[in-house]
Design an enzyme around this catalytic site. Structure first.
Site, short mmCIF file in Angstrom:
data_model
loop_
_atom_site.label_atom_id
_atom_site.label_comp_id
_atom_site.label_asym_id
_atom_site.label_seq_id
_atom_site.Cartn_x
_atom_site.Cartn_y
_atom_site.Cartn_z
N ASN A 1 0.80 -1.22 0.00
CA ASN A 1 0.00 0.00 0.00
C ASN A 1 0.84 1.28 0.00
O ASN A 1 0.29 2.38 0.05
CB ASN A 1 -0.93 0.03 1.23
CG ASN A 1 -1.99 -1.03 1.17
OD1 ASN A 1 -1.69 -2.21 0.97
ND2 ASN A 1 -3.24 -0.66 1.35
N VAL B 1 0.17 6.54 -1.16
CA VAL B 1 -0.23 5.73 -0.01
C VAL B 1 -1.69 5.34 -0.21
O VAL B 1 -2.58 6.20 -0.24
CB VAL B 1 -0.07 6.50 1.32
CG1 VAL B 1 -0.52 5.64 2.49
CG2 VAL B 1 1.38 6.94 1.50
N CYS B 2 -1.94 4.05 -0.37
CA CYS B 2 -3.28 3.56 -0.65
C CYS B 2 -3.99 3.17 0.64
O CYS B 2 -3.66 2.15 1.25
CB CYS B 2 -3.22 2.37 -1.60
SG CYS B 2 -2.70 2.82 -3.26
N LEU B 3 -4.95 3.98 1.03
CA LEU B 3 -5.74 3.73 2.23
C LEU B 3 -7.16 4.23 2.02
O LEU B 3 -7.36 5.30 1.43
CB LEU B 3 -5.14 4.45 3.44
CG LEU B 3 -3.97 3.80 4.17
CD1 LEU B 3 -3.42 4.76 5.23
CD2 LEU B 3 -4.41 2.49 4.84
N THR C 1 -7.82 6.93 -1.29
CA THR C 1 -6.94 6.44 -2.35
C THR C 1 -7.10 4.94 -2.58
O THR C 1 -6.35 4.35 -3.35
CB THR C 1 -5.47 6.76 -2.02
OG1 THR C 1 -5.18 6.28 -0.69
CG2 THR C 1 -5.21 8.25 -2.08
#
Length: 456
Positions: free
Chosen positions: A99, A106-108, A113
């Site tokens: 992530n 930043v994949c959250l 995102t």
């Protein structure tokens, strides 16, 4: 951005800054590893742009690495989440997590995102601290599980991937999140031998490198240096353990979810990491030992910091006399307010009974922006004292030396501290202290031997 939004940011930043050096931002019970370790910084003229540092959680492959992030609050905050960019990416070449991309993305779900359940999405009730904690939660002891579809990964190949992923993250956390930022601060080239590096950095007695460092100011630099000295033995233990079972020519295995331009590629070389760690320690110690001389220069120039430290010393000594505290003795080495010597006499009927503990406190001409570094004259077998005698402690107020003295003594005297891996800097002592009842007995015997040695 509205005034309400600016006030909200200022309140959140102030709340985080109240915490002392990553320590009081702890919301955990003893024996729990869910420990927050965050630091932030921003320019006075723009509180909407924040730099954050997240320390890699203990007992994970990210352990005690220092990961930086850029946070930008847009006009819609707090209705909309801030924009986050990872900065510890080896200039866009290293993906540190399923992530956390090499590009810095930043994949959250909380950031919008990544798609997720409605309960995981952003709400105005959340804020800067919750965002940083969510990012830190990605740095687990099995980061492979952050990849979508992990719950269905039960094959032997998947398990092998998980093991290999942890191993390469551990190597790169040491290289990119511990070693390289500090090498950069000392203008150290990774290719030169240790002696050459450290002697070259020391250079002459002029302040050229001192001034250059001012121009390239890193808000977390002092924190990195102090923590590096604290955790040096832990870093070295990790390296020596992995070195024994990992070939230096072994390449990192690419994971199924890694793609071109978004990978963690490279190879293992723990012997080289060990060399570079050793050099950094020499450079930080050399810098520390220069402080008293630089402080005397400041005193000759009648700079305020010299008078301030002299006054603090005199007030502390006077307070000790007034309160009839005779088990702590302070003096200035050769009258230098930038080098203090403290002698602590172990109290009767305590676990330190009969010991005479001497330590030196080195102070920078930039105090309190650079915090003191404390070394025991004779290393003691103690969870708060490293094998080389570096003292780990946390003052309530970093700008007042009396709080430093209180914290140092308190760290030595504490008999039953809650478990917090960030505050224990002697791996052998830590293992025994929180081991079995028999282990604790061995710890106490080793401590008693060390106390007896202080009298020799």
């Amino acid at each position: 951005m509205s005034d309400q939004g600016m006030l909200r940011i200022a309140k959140e930043v102030k709340q985080l800054q109240k915490s002392s050096d990553l320590y009081e931002l702890m919301n955990t019970l003893p024996w729990s590893f869910e420990i927050k370790a965050l630091a932030i910084d921003f320019r006075d003229d723009d509180i909407r742009n924040v730099r954050a540092l997240i320390m890699g959680p203990p007992e994970t492959s990210y352990q005690f690495g220092f990961f930086e992030f850029s946070i930008k609050f847009g006009k819609g905050y707090p209705t909309k989440p801030p924009a986050i960019q990872a900065l510890t990416t080896n200039k866009g070449r290293c993906r540190f997590n399923p992530n956390i991309y090499a590009s810095g993305r930043v994949c959250l779900s909380i950031l919008g995102t990544w798609h997720g359940n409605r309960s995981e999405q952003w709400s105005s009730a959340q804020g800067l601290e919750s965002v940083l904690i969510s990012i830190q939660s990605l740095m687990s002891n099995n980061p492979y599980e952050n990849e979508p579809g992990f719950e269905n990964a039960n094959t032997s190949s998947d398990k092998e991937n998980q093991k290999n992923y942890v191993e390469k993250i551990q190597h790169e956390s040491l290289r990119l999140a511990v070693i390289e930022p500090l090498e950069s601060s000392f203008a150290i080239s990774a290719q030169k031998p240790v002696g050459t590096l450290c002697n070259e950095w020391l250079g002459d007695d002029d302040d050229d490198e001192w001034e250059e460092e001012e121009e390239n100011y890193d808000p977390f630099l002092d924190l990195r240096k102090r923590r590096f000295l604290w955790y040096f033995d832990l870093y070295m233990n990790t390296i020596e353990f992995e070195e024994a079972k990992t070939s230096r020519t072994r390449n990192f295995q690419r994971m199924p979810f890694e793609s071109a331009g978004n990978t963690m590629d490279g190879h293992f070389n723990y012997p080289e990491l060990k060399r570079r760690l050793t050099c950094l320690r020499e450079a930080i110690l050399a810098e520390t030992h220069r402080w008293p001389a630089l402080g005397l220069d400041a005193q000759k120039e009648e700079l305020g910091i010299a008078a301030n430290l002299q006054r603090q010393y005199e007030q502390i000594v006077e307070d000790l006399k007034r309160q009839k505290i005779f088990h702590i003795n302070l003096c200035l080495v050769d009258g230098n307010p930038f080098l203090w010597e403290c002698t602590y006499f172990g109290q009767p009927m305590s676990h330190l009974d009969g010991g005479v503990f001497k330590f030196k406190i080195y102070l920078s001409p930039r105090f309190p922006d650079e915090q003191p570094r404390v070394f025991m004259e004779k290393p003691v077998f103690h969870i708060r004292v490293s094998k080389e005698g570096v003292m780990c402690y946390f003052p309530q107020r970093t700008e007042e030396m009396r709080h430093h003295i209180e914290a140092i003594v308190g760290a030595l005297e504490e008999e039953s501290p809650p478990y917090d891996p960030r505050t224990t800097v002697n791996p052998a002592a830590t293992k025994l202290f929180w081991g079995s009842p028999e282990d604790r007995k061995i710890y106490n015997r080793n401590l008693r031997k060390a106390i007896e040695a202080t009298l020799e």
